[in-house]
Write a protein that holds these residues in place. Sequence first.
Motif, PDB file in Angstrom:
ATOM      1  N   ARG A 103       0.885  11.251  18.565  1.00 57.06           N
ATOM      2  CA  ARG A 103       0.932  11.001  20.009  1.00 57.06           C
ATOM      3  C   ARG A 103       1.269   9.541  20.298  1.00 57.06           C
ATOM      4  NH1 ARG A 103      -3.121  15.230  20.630  1.00 57.06           N
ATOM      5  NH2 ARG A 103      -4.783  13.816  19.967  1.00 57.06           N
ATOM      6  N   ARG A 104       0.730   8.636  19.483  1.00 53.75           N
ATOM      7  CA  ARG A 104       0.973   7.206  19.706  1.00 53.75           C
ATOM      8  C   ARG A 104       2.443   6.845  19.495  1.00 53.75           C
ATOM      9  NH1 ARG A 104       1.765   2.801  21.495  1.00 53.75           N
ATOM     10  NH2 ARG A 104       0.732   0.841  20.873  1.00 53.75           N
ATOM     11  N   VAL A 105       3.070   7.435  18.492  1.00 52.43           N
ATOM     12  CA  VAL A 105       4.448   7.075  18.163  1.00 52.43           C
ATOM     13  C   VAL A 105       5.443   7.716  19.126  1.00 52.43           C
ATOM     14  CG1 VAL A 105       6.209   7.131  16.354  1.00 52.43           C
ATOM     15  CG2 VAL A 105       3.814   6.801  15.739  1.00 52.43           C
ATOM     16  N   ARG A 106       5.064   8.867  19.669  1.00 53.29           N
ATOM     17  CA  ARG A 106       5.993   9.611  20.524  1.00 53.29           C
ATOM     18  C   ARG A 106       6.446   8.749  21.711  1.00 53.29           C
ATOM     19  NH1 ARG A 106       2.793  13.871  21.907  1.00 53.29           N
ATOM     20  NH2 ARG A 106       3.141  14.713  19.816  1.00 53.29           N
ATOM     21  N   GLY A 107       7.751   8.671  21.908  1.00 56.76           N
ATOM     22  CA  GLY A 107       8.297   7.955  23.051  1.00 56.76           C
ATOM     23  C   GLY A 107       8.454   6.459  22.854  1.00 56.76           C
ATOM     24  N   THR A 108       8.142   5.945  21.665  1.00 53.58           N
ATOM     25  CA  THR A 108       8.280   4.511  21.420  1.00 53.58           C
ATOM     26  C   THR A 108       9.658   4.185  20.849  1.00 53.58           C
ATOM     27  OG1 THR A 108       7.392   4.670  19.173  1.00 53.58           O
ATOM     28  CG2 THR A 108       5.805   4.301  20.957  1.00 53.58           C
ATOM     29  N   GLU A 109       9.939   2.911  20.724  1.00 55.50           N
ATOM     30  CA  GLU A 109      11.187   2.433  20.137  1.00 55.50           C
ATOM     31  C   GLU A 109      11.005   2.356  18.617  1.00 55.50           C
ATOM     32  OE1 GLU A 109      13.698  -1.738  19.865  1.00 55.50           O
ATOM     33  OE2 GLU A 109      12.369  -1.424  21.596  1.00 55.50           O
ATOM     34  N   THR A 110      11.157   3.502  17.964  1.00 53.23           N
ATOM     35  CA  THR A 110      10.871   3.558  16.525  1.00 53.23           C
ATOM     36  C   THR A 110      11.911   2.785  15.726  1.00 53.23           C
ATOM     37  OG1 THR A 110      12.031   5.681  16.357  1.00 53.23           O
ATOM     38  CG2 THR A 110       9.633   5.747  16.649  1.00 53.23           C
ATOM     39  N   ARG A 111      11.536   2.425  14.496  1.00 53.45           N
ATOM     40  CA  ARG A 111      12.354   1.561  13.637  1.00 53.45           C
ATOM     41  C   ARG A 111      12.626   2.273  12.303  1.00 53.45           C
ATOM     42  NH1 ARG A 111      13.902  -2.321  17.114  1.00 53.45           N
ATOM     43  NH2 ARG A 111      13.838  -4.066  15.604  1.00 53.45           N
ATOM     44  N   PRO A 112      13.519   3.246  12.304  1.00 54.48           N
ATOM     45  CA  PRO A 112      13.721   4.055  11.095  1.00 54.48           C
ATOM     46  C   PRO A 112      14.245   3.274   9.897  1.00 54.48           C
ATOM     47  CG  PRO A 112      15.401   4.533  12.747  1.00 54.48           C
ATOM     48  CD  PRO A 112      14.361   3.706  13.426  1.00 54.48           C
ATOM     49  N   PHE A 113      15.047   2.241  10.132  1.00 51.54           N
ATOM     50  CA  PHE A 113      15.601   1.507   8.986  1.00 51.54           C
ATOM     51  C   PHE A 113      14.548   0.592   8.361  1.00 51.54           C
ATOM     52  CE2 PHE A 113      19.095   2.638  11.814  1.00 51.54           C
ATOM     53  CZ  PHE A 113      19.835   3.425  10.947  1.00 51.54           C
ATOM     54  N   THR A 114      13.628   0.136   9.171  1.00 48.81           N
ATOM     55  CA  THR A 114      12.480  -0.590   8.624  1.00 48.81           C
ATOM     56  C   THR A 114      11.642   0.339   7.758  1.00 48.81           C
ATOM     57  OG1 THR A 114      12.459  -2.038  10.556  1.00 48.81           O
ATOM     58  CG2 THR A 114      10.430  -1.924   9.246  1.00 48.81           C
ATOM     59  N   ILE A 115      11.488   1.581   8.201  1.00 45.49           N
ATOM     60  CA  ILE A 115      10.771   2.580   7.403  1.00 45.49           C
ATOM     61  C   ILE A 115      11.495   2.827   6.082  1.00 45.49           C
ATOM     62  CG2 ILE A 115      10.111   5.015   7.299  1.00 45.49           C
ATOM     63  CD1 ILE A 115       8.266   3.258   8.985  1.00 45.49           C
ATOM     64  N   GLU A 116      12.824   2.884   6.114  1.00 39.11           N
ATOM     65  CA  GLU A 116      13.587   3.043   4.873  1.00 39.11           C
ATOM     66  C   GLU A 116      13.295   1.895   3.908  1.00 39.11           C
ATOM     67  OE1 GLU A 116      16.397   5.339   3.681  1.00 39.11           O
ATOM     68  OE2 GLU A 116      14.866   6.463   4.754  1.00 39.11           O
ATOM     69  N   ALA A 117      13.194   0.683   4.434  1.00 39.41           N
ATOM     70  CA  ALA A 117      12.921  -0.477   3.584  1.00 39.41           C
ATOM     71  C   ALA A 117      11.514  -0.426   3.007  1.00 39.41           C
ATOM     72  CB  ALA A 117      13.120  -1.764   4.385  1.00 39.41           C
ATOM     73  N   LEU A 118      10.561   0.096   3.763  1.00 34.18           N
ATOM     74  CA  LEU A 118       9.197   0.221   3.243  1.00 34.18           C
ATOM     75  C   LEU A 118       9.093   1.346   2.220  1.00 34.18           C
ATOM     76  CD1 LEU A 118       7.089  -0.334   6.497  1.00 34.18           C
ATOM     77  CD2 LEU A 118       7.623  -1.980   4.684  1.00 34.18           C
ATOM     78  N   ARG A 119       9.921   2.370   2.359  1.00 35.80           N
ATOM     79  CA  ARG A 119       9.947   3.451   1.363  1.00 35.80           C
ATOM     80  C   ARG A 119      10.523   2.973   0.033  1.00 35.80           C
ATOM     81  NH1 ARG A 119      12.794   8.742   4.139  1.00 35.80           N
ATOM     82  NH2 ARG A 119      11.211   9.264   5.708  1.00 35.80           N
ATOM     83  N   GLY A 120      11.617   2.204   0.103  1.00 36.49           N
ATOM     84  CA  GLY A 120      12.371   1.930  -1.108  1.00 36.49           C
ATOM     85  C   GLY A 120      13.121   3.176  -1.552  1.00 36.49           C
ATOM     86  N   ASP A 121      13.600   3.161  -2.776  1.00 35.33           N
ATOM     87  CA  ASP A 121      14.417   4.271  -3.281  1.00 35.33           C
ATOM     88  C   ASP A 121      13.624   5.319  -4.048  1.00 35.33           C
ATOM     89  OD1 ASP A 121      16.944   3.812  -2.290  1.00 35.33           O
ATOM     90  OD2 ASP A 121      17.485   2.413  -3.884  1.00 35.33           O
ATOM     91  N   ARG A 122      12.312   5.192  -4.117  1.00 38.52           N
ATOM     92  CA  ARG A 122      11.525   6.132  -4.909  1.00 38.52           C
ATOM     93  C   ARG A 122      11.158   7.372  -4.097  1.00 38.52           C
ATOM     94  NH1 ARG A 122       6.682   3.651  -8.065  1.00 38.52           N
ATOM     95  NH2 ARG A 122       7.023   5.581  -9.233  1.00 38.52           N
ATOM     96  N   TYR A 123      10.884   8.455  -4.807  1.00 40.89           N
ATOM     97  CA  TYR A 123      10.397   9.706  -4.211  1.00 40.89           C
ATOM     98  C   TYR A 123      11.383  10.302  -3.214  1.00 40.89           C
ATOM     99  CZ  TYR A 123       6.037   8.637  -6.503  1.00 40.89           C
ATOM    100  OH  TYR A 123       5.099   8.368  -7.455  1.00 40.89           O
ATOM    101  N   GLN A 124      12.675  10.181  -3.512  1.00 40.03           N
ATOM    102  CA  GLN A 124      13.688  10.735  -2.623  1.00 40.03           C
ATOM    103  C   GLN A 124      14.557  11.770  -3.332  1.00 40.03           C
ATOM    104  OE1 GLN A 124      15.829   7.331  -1.101  1.00 40.03           O
ATOM    105  NE2 GLN A 124      14.216   6.807   0.344  1.00 40.03           N
TER     106      GLN A 124
END
Length: 342
Positions: free
Chosen positions: A148-169
């Motif tokens: 609910r908190r994230v819904r409707g916000t200005e999300t940052r998907p590429f920042t999430i990609e950087a926090l994930r790294g290349d593992r577990y994909q």
Amino acid sequence: MDWASAFSEISEKDLSRRQMLSALGGGGVVLGGAKAADNVLIGYGVLVGTNLHDQDLSAVAGERLEPSPFATTVSGHEIQLKEDEIRVHDGEGRQAIPLSASAAADADQLDTELELAGQPLGQLVSDLSAIEADDYRFEFFGYEDFFRRVRGTETRPFTIEALRGDRYQHVEPLVIESFSGASPEQPKAVLEGLVEGFRDETYYDIPRYLAGSVEDNILFGSVDLRKHFRTPTEYDAMKAGETAGMFCYEFTWRSVEALHSVPAQQQETPVVGAKVFDERHKHVYTGVASAFKEDGELVIPMTFVDYTHSTLYDDLRLRWLLGEGMEGYDKRHRATDIYWQP
């Protein structure tokens, strides 16, 4: 009795799980039961210890928060995070932007010139510079409130990609959809679907847990009893019936794979999965985080889910006592370390 010698002789034979359990006997069950009670009931702050609600979780989560190398494709251009720069490849060559707040204008300009959807370069330079400078804040929620908190916000998907790294994909999205009944583009539905998927296809490996209790507390590691109970735990092994039970860290790895099976920019709510380790109870479970900008500030909301609890307590019919479902942000969980690239 010389337990180490006795179990050493037993372990030299090719025994089945049932035979090894028989060899463990009632002592292993009693010891394992006592250890399980300690893991479930003690050390969460009622008499001693702490829990996720009482801890300084921002300090724990922020200790290892940093980007890792990754690659993704945006608007026909390959984007790579390598060391301290972002590289953009196209058919004609490569351009690079340093990960520095001073490069923000250059990143925005290159986003515009290359018509990169979602402005990934500007997002990465801005957010990763903020993380490096500790200029962000965490927020922690229960599972439903997190989404609910994230819904409707200005999300940052590429920042999430950087926090994930290349593992577990490496797990195909169709595998996750078949197992969970939901597309990985809908992470909330996937997290919910994994509850029934794990319950249907596997169980918490109590025999391996009992063997480990004897190995650690009676034999002090002199004999490897766990090896008699290890089986493959990947998704294809579960579907093929080759998995004879899973441990907490295996549930965690599989859930992170499910969350990372599609790029974050394709998800309704871009999320990163993290491994949460509770040293006191030797327990591992899953952290789930997103990122958005609010009033110019980077915000990293986070929640926690535990498929050991949702699977084990269902198997033992203890949901009435210990809670139902996968909710992990409660007073029965604590965190020693959070690993963003588990």
